[in-house]
Design a protein around this motif. Structure first.
Motif, PDB file in Angstrom:
ATOM      1  N   LEU A  59       8.041 -16.708 -17.766  1.00 54.33           N
ATOM      2  CA  LEU A  59       7.782 -17.848 -18.633  1.00 54.33           C
ATOM      3  C   LEU A  59       6.585 -18.626 -18.095  1.00 54.33           C
ATOM      4  CD1 LEU A  59      11.432 -19.234 -19.019  1.00 54.33           C
ATOM      5  CD2 LEU A  59      10.129 -18.037 -20.790  1.00 54.33           C
ATOM      6  N   HIS A  60       5.732 -19.106 -18.993  1.00 49.28           N
ATOM      7  CA  HIS A  60       4.614 -19.963 -18.616  1.00 49.28           C
ATOM      8  C   HIS A  60       4.631 -21.213 -19.484  1.00 49.28           C
ATOM      9  CE1 HIS A  60       2.826 -16.330 -16.675  1.00 49.28           C
ATOM     10  NE2 HIS A  60       2.343 -17.248 -15.864  1.00 49.28           N
ATOM     11  N   GLU A  61       4.276 -22.323 -18.856  1.00 44.50           N
ATOM     12  CA  GLU A  61       4.091 -23.550 -19.619  1.00 44.50           C
ATOM     13  C   GLU A  61       2.610 -23.677 -19.950  1.00 44.50           C
ATOM     14  OE1 GLU A  61       5.326 -28.258 -19.438  1.00 44.50           O
ATOM     15  OE2 GLU A  61       4.803 -27.204 -17.583  1.00 44.50           O
ATOM     16  N   ILE A  62       2.314 -23.747 -21.222  1.00 45.72           N
ATOM     17  CA  ILE A  62       0.939 -23.835 -21.690  1.00 45.72           C
ATOM     18  C   ILE A  62       0.667 -25.264 -22.138  1.00 45.72           C
ATOM     19  CG2 ILE A  62      -0.748 -22.977 -23.373  1.00 45.72           C
ATOM     20  CD1 ILE A  62       0.859 -20.383 -23.479  1.00 45.72           C
ATOM     21  N   GLU A  63      -0.449 -25.787 -21.715  1.00 44.18           N
ATOM     22  CA  GLU A  63      -0.779 -27.175 -22.009  1.00 44.18           C
ATOM     23  C   GLU A  63      -0.730 -27.454 -23.515  1.00 44.18           C
ATOM     24  OE1 GLU A  63      -4.020 -30.491 -20.472  1.00 44.18           O
ATOM     25  OE2 GLU A  63      -4.542 -28.360 -20.426  1.00 44.18           O
TER      26      GLU A  63
END
Length: 225
Positions: A74-78
């Motif tokens: 999982l990645h948090e994207i701005e």
């Protein structure tokens, strides 16, 4: 939240020789400075991947073999929140990603403390899950504020008895072996192999099924060439 690198822009600018040279040397410098953290990250990814493909299970002694296990990142994207960036093995045709990694599970695990030395284990439906929804078992590391990696599977009925949230299992990676001598490392390895048969089975399986055949094949190719 920190901004992530624009990979498309980087791929474009890397065509400029001066830019590529500076980036290359900076990456090599960072690989040296952050060697321990890079090794830990790659080790986590490697072991989560082997867990997903059924070669071994490093966080539990037993794993229901009839329940598929998926590795995820999982990645948090701005400005757009958390997104699933990787799932493997490839989901069966017709199976929705929401069935594999429900949004309520994502919303739950992103709230855990960021610590690259901790591996969490959560069994439940997520904080907003209803009784009609299957519970899941998630083992994961919140490696940074905007990156989580781990494995997920449908929870076995035995795991969901009692409280929906089981006790947290935390495993701290030990990198001291790199500073110890081979004799001390072998002694500790043999001790654990004798004390825990599952460790011995995992090591033998990895060696005889993967490592040894690969090396034997390389030796054979050299001999024939």
């Amino acid at each position: 939240m920190t901004s992530r690198i624009d990979m498309e822009e980087l791929a474009e600018l890397i065509n400029i020789p001066e830019f590529e040279r500076i980036v290359y040397h900076k990456i090599e410098e960072l690989k040296f400075v952050l060697a321990d953290k890079i090794n830990m990250y790659r080790n986590l990814k490697h072991n989560f991947k082997k867990t997903a493909y059924g070669h071994m299970h490093i966080f539990e002694n037993e794993l229901p073999r009839d329940i598929p296990v998926f590795r995820f990142e999982l990645h948090e994207i701005e400005d757009s929140g958390w997104h699933l960036s990787k799932i493997e093995p490839n989901p069966p045709e017709g199976l929705d990603l929401e069935d594999i990694l429900p949004r309520r599970i994502i919303e739950h695990i992103i709230g855990y403390e960021t610590n690259h030395e901790k591996i969490y284990r959560y069994v439940g439906k997520g904080e907003t899950g209803s009784d009609a929804v299957d519970a899941h078992t998630v083992e994961f590391s919140k490696f940074s504020d905007n990156h989580i990696l781990g494995t997920i599977r449908r929870a076995d009925p035995q795991e969901t008895k009692g409280s929906a949230v089981k006790d947290l299992k935390i495993i701290k990676a030990d990198w001291h072996y790199e500073k110890n001598g081979d004799e001390e490392n072998f002694r500790e390895l043999f001790h654990y192999m004798q004390k825990y048969p599952e460790i011995k089975n995992q090591i033998f399986s990895e060696f005889f099924h993967r490592t040894k055949p690969r090396i034997d094949n390389q030796i054979l190719n050299v001999t024939l060439s």
